[in-house]
Write an enzyme that holds these catalytic residues in place. Structure first.
Site, PDB file in Angstrom:
ATOM      1  CB  SER A 241      -1.523  -0.274   1.030  1.00  0.00           C
ATOM      2  OG  SER A 241      -0.683  -0.336   2.205  1.00  0.00           O
ATOM      3  CG  HIS A 271      -0.927  -5.276   1.821  1.00  0.00           C
ATOM      4  ND1 HIS A 271       0.349  -5.533   3.521  1.00  0.00           N
ATOM      5  CD2 HIS A 271      -0.740  -3.719   1.903  1.00  0.00           C
ATOM      6  CE1 HIS A 271       0.147  -3.993   3.166  1.00  0.00           C
ATOM      7  NE2 HIS A 271      -0.722  -3.183   2.449  1.00  0.00           N
ATOM      8  CG  HIS A 319       7.285  -9.332  11.461  1.00  0.00           C
ATOM      9  ND1 HIS A 319       8.990  -8.749  10.231  1.00  0.00           N
ATOM     10  CD2 HIS A 319       6.249  -8.999  11.175  1.00  0.00           C
ATOM     11  CE1 HIS A 319       7.930  -7.698  10.369  1.00  0.00           C
ATOM     12  NE2 HIS A 319       6.788  -7.131  10.250  1.00  0.00           N
ATOM     13  NE  ARG A 328       2.928  -3.805  13.710  1.00  0.00           N
ATOM     14  CZ  ARG A 328       2.982  -3.978  12.773  1.00  0.00           C
ATOM     15  NH1 ARG A 328       2.301  -2.723  11.771  1.00  0.00           N
ATOM     16  NH2 ARG A 328       3.379  -5.604  11.839  1.00  0.00           N
ATOM     17  CG  ASP A 374      -1.779  -8.984  10.374  1.00  0.00           C
ATOM     18  OD1 ASP A 374      -2.634  -8.235   9.843  1.00  0.00           O
ATOM     19  OD2 ASP A 374      -0.985  -9.108  10.077  1.00  0.00           O
TER      20      ASP A 374
END
Length: 436
Positions: A241, A271, A319, A328, A374
């Protein structure tokens, strides 16, 4: 000129000589080499983009303007009566590199409030679309519809384009678009999922608070929104993005064209859909594999081992860069432990955090066995009533605009060129590899 624009003008004037000198005196310094696997494999890891907005530190996670996530959440001014900082203050930080004062944050908040209203023609555009249209299609279309408002496009079309001042109309576009995205997202949500019943914006509320208000969700969802938008605001410039927006804007397209294109990339399953995939996997695990109850740690451990031995992956874990638990994820975990410790989905998420990393580490094949952002975000949204999977990427898109739009302003401020990498043929690769 607003105070934020004045501050940004000062920062740009200080920064431009650095970029100019690097190009003029050190342009031939080699900073990377490219392998065949990188050329074929999506350019992964090639150092070829510049941004000062954020950097992904393998040990500390994402740094926003040099600050870790715990530092950002601690240093930014808090909304009165809330746990989380102003989103407006985070935008100030991303744009300028400075932690704002309470006065500066409130001035940005007032600027956003002036620009917050969603044009009626955008609502008409959305209403004309079939109601089963994906919310990301609506979100991208709504952004694109507002392109007629672009001050950058008007500036360019006036025939007075100047590389030294082009950042100013881009800044105005960024401010206008950023202020409207919560209104756009909430309008789409209420139109699609709440029988077209809409809640007006409250001029007394901040960015995150008004989003929660327009969604129709009570406290502490306002803090959920603030935290979510800040955590998802930027992730360097190489993700789909952010890179899409940079690429499109490099052709001197305005922020509306660029960010609409970015949202088409974010809508891709590889994504922006990861958080909903994690939540779906957890719910299916509970309902279909574990009898509809919260499993014990031993039951969950056995299920994870069986899943991995069958060749499947545990979604939300691992990751490409990080070598520790994503900060996060930890910020969301701390929120959930305080506000929703008895939520059954969170209990599974929490047990996975204890169970999965040791199992992945024992396999010896995974560089990063830890959960990423996520692995957690979907369960919090579900807990507060946002149970529509397809809408989660719109939430992501509102937050990601903070970093992407800040980057677009700086792209124009520093006069970055149109992006045009050189392609090669398979024959050439085979020749260089010694195959031919």
């Amino acid at each position: 000129m607003s105070f934020l624009k004045e501050k940004l003008a000062e920062k740009i004037a200080q920064h431009r000589p650095r970029t100019t000198r690097l190009l003029k005196e050190f342009g031939n310094v080699k900073i990377d080499e490219v392998t065949i696997s990188q050329a074929i494999g999506g350019m992964r890891g090639i150092k070829s983009l510049v941004t000062d907005i954020s950097y992904l530190d393998p040990e500390e996670g994402i740094r926003f303007r040099g600050y870790t996530i715990p530092e950002v959440l601690e240093k930014l001014p808090k909304v009165p009566g809330a746990e989380m900082p102003y989103v407006e203050g985070h935008f100030y930080l991303l744009l300028t590199g400075d932690v704002p004062t309470e006065k500066e944050v409130k001035e940005v908040a007032e600027e956003f409030k002036k620009r917050r209203a969603l044009p009626e023609y955008v609502k008409d555009t959305l209403k004309a679309m079939p109601r089963d249209t994906h919310p990301m299609t609506m979100f991208a279309a709504g952004i694109l519809a507002m392109q007629r408002e672009s001050k950058f496009a008007a500036y360019y079309n006036a025939g007075k384009f100047n590389k030294n001042t082009a950042w100013e109309p881009m800044f105005e576009d960024a401010m206008d678009l950023m202020a409207k995205l919560p209104s756009l997202g909430a309008y789409i949500y209420r139109m699609k999922y709440k029988s077209d019943t809409h809640i007006p914006s409250n001029p007394d509320l901040d960015f995150g608070g008004d989003f929660a208000n327009m969604m129709g969700i009570d406290k502490p969802y306002d803090d959920v929104a603030r935290l979510y938008f800040i955590l998802h605001s930027d992730h360097e410039s190489g993700n789909v993005s952010a890179h899409t927006a940079h690429l499109v804007a490099s052709a001197l397209s305005d922020a509306y064209y660029a960010y609409s294109a970015a949202m088409c990339g974010l809508a891709g399953p590889l994504h922006g859909l990861a958080n909903q995939e994690v939540l779906k996997w957890i719910q299916e695990t509970i309902d279909k594999k574990l009898g509809g109850k919260v499993p014990t740690k031993e039951e969950l451990k056995k299920f994870v081992e069986e899943t991995l031995s069958s060749g499947q992956v545990i979604p939300g874990y691992g990751h490409a860069v990080l070598r520790k638990t994503d900060p996060r994820y930890m910020a969301q975990r701390e929120f959930a432990l305080k506000h929703m410790p008895d939520d059954p989905i969170f209990q599974v998420v929490s047990m996975l955090y204890e169970v999965v990393p040791p199992i992945l580490s024992s396999l010896g094949k995974v560089k990063d066995p830890w959960p990423n952002v996520d692995a957690h975000s979907g369960c919090i949204q579900w807990h507060y009533g946002v149970v529509e999977y397809d809408f989660y990427t719109v939430l992501f898109g509102i937050g990601r605009a903070l970093g992407v739009l800040a980057n677009l302003v700086w792209d124009r401020a520093l006069g970055y060129a149109i992006e045009r990498p050189k392609s090669v043929t398979t024959d050439m690769l085979e020749k260089w590899a010694g195959i031919k």
